[in-house]
Write a protein that holds these residues in place. Structure first.
Motif, PDB file in Angstrom:
ATOM      1  N   THR A  73      -1.900   2.726  -3.065  1.00 51.37           N
ATOM      2  CA  THR A  73      -2.891   3.657  -2.530  1.00 51.37           C
ATOM      3  C   THR A  73      -3.750   4.242  -3.643  1.00 51.37           C
ATOM      4  OG1 THR A  73      -1.482   4.228  -0.645  1.00 51.37           O
ATOM      5  CG2 THR A  73      -3.193   5.804  -1.242  1.00 51.37           C
TER       6      THR A  73
ATOM      7  N   ALA B 143      -5.960  -4.880   2.476  1.00 56.35           N
ATOM      8  CA  ALA B 143      -4.555  -4.721   2.106  1.00 56.35           C
ATOM      9  C   ALA B 143      -3.641  -5.392   3.104  1.00 56.35           C
ATOM     10  CB  ALA B 143      -4.203  -3.235   1.987  1.00 56.35           C
TER      11      ALA B 143
ATOM     12  N   LEU C  50       0.835  -1.200   0.000  1.00 52.95           N
ATOM     13  CA  LEU C  50       0.000   0.000   0.000  1.00 52.95           C
ATOM     14  C   LEU C  50       0.875   1.257   0.000  1.00 52.95           C
ATOM     15  CD1 LEU C  50      -3.093   0.412  -0.027  1.00 52.95           C
ATOM     16  CD2 LEU C  50      -2.949   0.901   2.424  1.00 52.95           C
TER      17      LEU C  50
END
Length: 502
Positions: A129, A144, A124
């Motif tokens: 993101t 995630a 992430l």
């Protein structure tokens, strides 16, 4: 601004002395000879990410800042991921090829919707993101796994964090966005593929080596996952007869993640802006090498740059996982100086082994912020019993730990780990053990290592009270083979055993 392409090293040496800045792509070799000839050169811009074609050490020695553009392709890579996910869900390439061959096979190419499906993002960081933000617009549930990003960062984007096995078991679509490191190579393998749903679909726009391609082929052939979309491969370009290129449930593209007009324009803009920044005497956001520290400060600070990075790398290996907060405590003369470079070295030691970005003075704060890493600094003029001491107080995986070091006789020393006072030079191969403090413990470890032909160079022990818990650190002449390490771990009375390489 002059544009000169196709120059040899000799031609560059002849002309570079007249320029204050130069911009190159991967095909131009900026050697030490070129850099030495650049009498007025202040900055070298690499229009892209990789800087293997630039002699970074020579540039640093000359005080020339090297900049690149690592973020310009973030949106392009995120959009490529979403594009491949949708194409995979609806079998777009396969249906198009069928139609071009004169067939009208609507029933064969019935797809699935992504709405209300679970998207599992492994990694992430910047690109992961951006993928999460776009997937939310498709009404997907986002989960995630990233041990090096804080839960707060995930929460800001309404992403649920979980461990890797749970993600693999729950996700309908799984996308990879991690760097390729020894720990992540073949992270998608027979074992992890077996955890996935038979309806799961895998997407990789990151690095080819993250997937064991033979294991993926087996899973597809046996119907253990529904499909895969690959933009990257272990070997690029892959051989024409690579079975994944021709598999009916695989869609492929030739590493197009960053290949958009906008990304290429963004690279050019980023480099131009950074060159202006450097020429105006300011620090650019993506310097590959550290700027020059004044000679006065360098004399005191330079040894602590190395110490700070080694403390971070040591900690990352003995306590891998998500780091939430780092408190850096400077005591002694250090507390009276600008410690920004030391903070950057700490971030580099903690994060560089597990992320792709090169952490330097000018980007350490940005990278830490992007990763949700909360950095706090404290300064105290006194440093008993040392003239200077640097302490990292780190919250990781919900547990607070600390490590401290100093410079003695010109060398970095670790003097405390958690509550245990020790004295060791953090270099080479180390075996770190927590154990019961009772007779025979050290001997048992030594016996196992001796049988395995592993030579012990030195040993340090620390304890709080006799016959309580203790810590031992052994310096080794070579890395311990895995079978020998497992035998050490099996010794009764050892609580935690970690091999560290610095």
């Amino acid at each position: 601004v002059d544009v000169k392409t196709g120059l040899s090293e000799e031609e560059l040496v002849d002309i570079i002395g007249d320029y204050h800045a130069m911009v190159v792509r991967s095909g131009t070799q900026v050697t030490a000879a070129v850099i030495e000839a650049g009498r007025q050169l202040q900055v070298i811009g690499r229009a892209g990410v990789g800087t293997d074609n630039i002699d970074i050490e020579a540039a640093t020695r000359r005080g020339i800042i090297v900049v690149n553009a690592p973020t310009a392709n973030t949106i392009a890579a995120a959009e490529q991921t979403i594009a491949l996910m949708l194409a995979l869900a609806r079998q777009v390439p396969q249906a198009g090829e069928s139609l071009r061959q004169g067939r009208w096979e609507r029933k064969k190419f019935v797809g699935v919707e992504v709405r209300n499906k679970v998207l599992g993002i492994i990694g992430l960081g910047r690109i992961g993101t951006e993928v999460a933000k776009r997937a939310q617009g498709l009404e997907m549930k986002i989960i995630a796994y990233d041990p090096y990003v804080s839960a707060d960062h995930a929460a800001r984007y309404d992403v649920e964090f979980m461990d890797l096995p749970s993600l693999l078991q729950q996700a309908d679509f799984i996308t990879l966005h991690t760097p390729l490191t020894p720990d992540t190579r073949h992270m998608i393998n027979d074992e992890t593929l077996a955890m996935m749903k038979p309806t799961a679909r895998l997407i990789n726009c990151a690095r080819g080596g993250l997937i064991d391609e033979e294991a993926l082929l087996r899973a597809l052939d046996e119907g253990r996952i529904a499909g895969a979309a690959l933009d990257v491969f272990s070997q690029e370009p892959p051989p024409p007869d690579h079975p994944l290129l021709h598999h009916p449930r695989v869609i492929v593209t030739p590493h197009l993640g960053g290949s958009t007009q906008e990304a290429q324009a963004g690279v050019a803009r980023d480099i131009a802006e950074q060159i202006i920044t450097v020429l105006e005497g300011r620090l650019p956001p993506h310097a590959v090498n550290a700027p020059i520290v004044s000679p006065e400060a360098l004399e005191t600070l330079a040894p602590y740059f190395d110490l700070a990075e080694r403390l971070g790398r040591f900690f990352t290996q003995i306590a891998p996982g998500r780091i939430e907060q780092v408190r850096i405590v400077y005591a002694g003369e250090l507390a009276l100086m600008d410690t920004t470079p030391i903070k950057a070295a700490v971030v580099k030691g903690l994060l560089e082994p597990v992320i792709e970005e090169r952490v330097k003075l000018v980007n350490a704060h940005v990278i830490a912020k992007t990763r949700g890493l909360n950095l706090i600094e404290e300064k105290h003029p006194g440093a008993e019993p040392f003239a200077n001491i640097l302490t990292l107080e780190i919250t990781a995986n919900g547990r607070e730990r600390s490590i401290a070091g100093t410079i003695m006789r010109g060398m970095p020393h670790i003097v405390r780990v958690d509550e245990y006072w020790i004295d060791l030079i953090p270099d080479g191969h180390l075996l770190v053990c927590y154990n019961e403090d009772r007779p025979g413990m050290i001997g048992q470890v030594g016996t196992v290592l001796g049988r395995g032909d592993v030579n012990i160079a030195f040993m340090q022990v620390g304890r709080i009270v006799p016959r309580g818990r203790a810590m031992m650190v052994l310096g080794l002449d070579e890395r311990i083979p895995d079978p020998v390490l497992e035998e050490v771990k099996a010794i009764p009375g050892l609580y935690d055993v970690t091999q560290v390489t610095l």
